[in-house]
Write a protein that holds these residues in place. Structure first.
Motif, mmCIF file in Angstrom:
data_model
loop_
_atom_site.group_PDB
_atom_site.id
_atom_site.type_symbol
_atom_site.label_atom_id
_atom_site.label_comp_id
_atom_site.label_asym_id
_atom_site.label_seq_id
_atom_site.Cartn_x
_atom_site.Cartn_y
_atom_site.Cartn_z
ATOM 1 N N LEU A 31 1.968 2.225 3.811
ATOM 2 C CA LEU A 31 3.596 2.312 3.375
ATOM 3 C C LEU A 31 4.073 0.233 2.794
ATOM 4 O O LEU A 31 4.754 -0.062 2.384
ATOM 5 C CB LEU A 31 5.025 1.846 5.154
ATOM 6 C CG LEU A 31 5.924 1.628 5.214
ATOM 7 C CD1 LEU A 31 7.046 2.823 4.380
ATOM 8 C CD2 LEU A 31 6.422 1.657 6.269
ATOM 9 N N ARG A 32 3.415 -0.605 3.683
ATOM 10 C CA ARG A 32 3.573 -1.976 3.587
ATOM 11 C C ARG A 32 3.079 -2.352 1.528
ATOM 12 O O ARG A 32 3.614 -3.034 0.636
ATOM 13 C CB ARG A 32 2.947 -2.881 4.571
ATOM 14 C CG ARG A 32 3.217 -3.144 5.323
ATOM 15 C CD ARG A 32 5.502 -3.683 5.410
ATOM 16 N NE ARG A 32 5.237 -4.792 4.888
ATOM 17 C CZ ARG A 32 4.634 -5.933 5.332
ATOM 18 N NH1 ARG A 32 4.475 -6.452 6.441
ATOM 19 N NH2 ARG A 32 4.754 -7.317 4.665
ATOM 20 N N ILE A 33 1.660 -1.253 1.252
ATOM 21 C CA ILE A 33 0.550 -0.733 0.057
ATOM 22 C C ILE A 33 1.976 -0.917 -1.076
ATOM 23 O O ILE A 33 2.467 -1.266 -1.595
ATOM 24 C CB ILE A 33 -0.116 -0.954 0.114
ATOM 25 C CG1 ILE A 33 -1.120 -1.910 0.854
ATOM 26 C CG2 ILE A 33 -0.664 -0.484 -1.396
ATOM 27 C CD1 ILE A 33 -2.298 -1.140 0.584
ATOM 28 N N ARG A 34 3.108 0.256 -0.546
ATOM 29 C CA ARG A 34 3.492 0.989 -1.549
ATOM 30 C C ARG A 34 5.039 0.402 -1.946
ATOM 31 O O ARG A 34 6.243 0.576 -2.668
ATOM 32 C CB ARG A 34 3.593 2.233 -1.413
ATOM 33 C CG ARG A 34 2.199 3.301 -1.185
ATOM 34 C CD ARG A 34 2.318 4.972 -0.981
ATOM 35 N NE ARG A 34 1.117 5.356 -1.185
ATOM 36 C CZ ARG A 34 0.743 6.650 -0.498
ATOM 37 N NH1 ARG A 34 1.510 6.648 0.639
ATOM 38 N NH2 ARG A 34 -0.484 6.632 -0.452
ATOM 39 N N GLY A 35 5.626 0.010 -0.592
ATOM 40 C CA GLY A 35 6.652 -0.592 -0.359
ATOM 41 C C GLY A 35 6.867 -1.985 -1.018
ATOM 42 O O GLY A 35 8.222 -2.397 -1.634
ATOM 43 N N ASP A 36 6.240 -2.632 -0.619
ATOM 44 C CA ASP A 36 6.074 -4.572 -1.000
ATOM 45 C C ASP A 36 4.831 -4.823 -2.056
ATOM 46 O O ASP A 36 5.679 -4.911 -3.174
ATOM 47 C CB ASP A 36 5.635 -5.777 0.354
ATOM 48 C CG ASP A 36 6.486 -5.119 1.323
ATOM 49 O OD1 ASP A 36 7.699 -5.137 1.255
ATOM 50 O OD2 ASP A 36 5.957 -5.236 2.349
ATOM 51 N N ILE A 37 3.954 -4.381 -1.992
ATOM 52 C CA ILE A 37 2.721 -4.678 -2.564
ATOM 53 C C ILE A 37 2.874 -3.848 -4.791
ATOM 54 O O ILE A 37 3.342 -4.692 -5.492
ATOM 55 C CB ILE A 37 1.231 -4.731 -2.129
ATOM 56 C CG1 ILE A 37 1.434 -5.617 -0.859
ATOM 57 C CG2 ILE A 37 -0.043 -5.493 -3.821
ATOM 58 C CD1 ILE A 37 -0.514 -5.897 0.079
ATOM 59 N N ARG A 38 3.016 -2.931 -4.111
ATOM 60 C CA ARG A 38 2.799 -2.108 -5.070
ATOM 61 C C ARG A 38 4.328 -2.318 -6.353
ATOM 62 O O ARG A 38 3.934 -2.281 -7.885
ATOM 63 C CB ARG A 38 2.807 -0.525 -5.320
ATOM 64 C CG ARG A 38 3.012 -0.191 -7.115
ATOM 65 C CD ARG A 38 2.095 1.679 -6.054
ATOM 66 N NE ARG A 38 1.195 2.469 -7.606
ATOM 67 C CZ ARG A 38 2.452 3.024 -7.821
ATOM 68 N NH1 ARG A 38 3.290 2.853 -8.545
ATOM 69 N NH2 ARG A 38 1.435 3.552 -9.104
ATOM 70 N N PRO A 39 5.353 -2.333 -6.116
ATOM 71 C CA PRO A 39 6.254 -2.625 -7.259
ATOM 72 C C PRO A 39 6.066 -3.948 -7.352
ATOM 73 O O PRO A 39 7.017 -4.740 -9.079
ATOM 74 C CB PRO A 39 7.433 -2.777 -5.846
ATOM 75 C CG PRO A 39 7.133 -2.378 -5.210
ATOM 76 C CD PRO A 39 5.637 -1.969 -4.869
ATOM 77 N N ALA A 40 5.318 -5.165 -7.468
ATOM 78 C CA ALA A 40 5.104 -6.674 -7.152
ATOM 79 C C ALA A 40 4.078 -6.361 -8.473
ATOM 80 O O ALA A 40 4.107 -6.814 -9.313
ATOM 81 C CB ALA A 40 5.001 -7.608 -5.699
ATOM 82 N N LEU A 41 2.852 -5.472 -8.184
ATOM 83 C CA LEU A 41 1.854 -5.573 -9.301
ATOM 84 C C LEU A 41 2.740 -4.626 -10.091
ATOM 85 O O LEU A 41 1.797 -4.556 -11.710
ATOM 86 C CB LEU A 41 0.706 -4.824 -8.763
ATOM 87 C CG LEU A 41 -0.083 -5.153 -7.320
ATOM 88 C CD1 LEU A 41 -0.767 -3.977 -6.670
ATOM 89 C CD2 LEU A 41 -0.619 -6.263 -7.997
#
Length: 212
Positions: A31-41
């Motif tokens: 949830l955190r990877i897809r919600g926070d990190i992925r958009p930033a990447l």
């Protein structure tokens, strides 16, 4: 007179996100990877591709970001953006990546086992041109082998100290062989510094593409 702002990794990736990889629960971490990190990447990948394509190189650069769609039980120990020569995908080609995980950040050159032709080409060059590879390695600095620590987000990747002839032959002949080498970086590293680091792999890209 305006002051030009220097773009840094921390403008895209927050240092506190390293703790996301401490979340043991699969759903919670994803949830955190897809919600926070992925958009930033996604934003960072597009910006790095733009910067890389501003200067001539051995190939064009297209941005990609890991989706982890095949994972169902074990959460990924790290996630990443990839910069490769094709718009449709990156796994079948030598590519660069910026990774974030429990150990922090790294910039790496990747050849997965799917990249059959380029893996054979580069393996052949490394095995036959050991002195040239060693000279390149000495020039680029503290090169690390991330292959042995894929599944341990806290392990320190060892220095690249393998025998070029033996490793090159293995890379070119074994179907399961791969290459994952690069450098640890900090959140304070400038995007210009990341571009410069990625361009240190130009020799490997050229040899992977043309063979020997």
């Amino acid at each position: 007179m305006s002051v030009q702002t220097i773009e840094r990794l921390q403008d895209y990736l927050l240092p506190e996100w390293v703790s996301i990889f401490d979340i043991a629960d699969f759903s919670g971490r994803m949830l955190r990877i897809r919600g926070d990190i992925r958009p930033a990447l996604l934003r960072l990948a597009s910006r790095l591709a733009e910067l890389l394509n501003e200067s001539p190189g051995p190939r064009p650069w297209y941005p990609h970001v890991a989706s982890h769609m095949r994972r169902r039980v074990n959460p990924p120990p790290e996630t990443w953006l990839a910069l490769g020569p094709e718009k449709r995908g990156y796994k079948s080609y030598a590519h660069s990546g910026v990774f974030i995980g429990g150990r922090g950040l790294s910039v790496r050159f990747i050849l997965k086992d799917e990249a059959i032709e380029e893996r054979k080409n580069l393996g052949r060059w490394i095995s036959r041109s050991g002195p040239a590879f060693e000279q390149w390695k000495k020039k680029v600095g503290d090169l690390r082998d991330f292959g042995p620590v894929h599944d341990d987000p806290m392990a320190d990747p060892p220095k690249v100290e393998w025998d070029p002839r033996v490793f090159g032959e293995r890379l070119g002949s074994l179907k399961s062989a791969s290459l994952d080498i690069g450098f640890r970086v900090t959140f304070d590293t400038s995007l210009a510094g990341i571009v410069k680091t990625i361009r240190t792999f130009d020799l490997l890209y050229a040899e992977a593409e043309k063979g020997s």
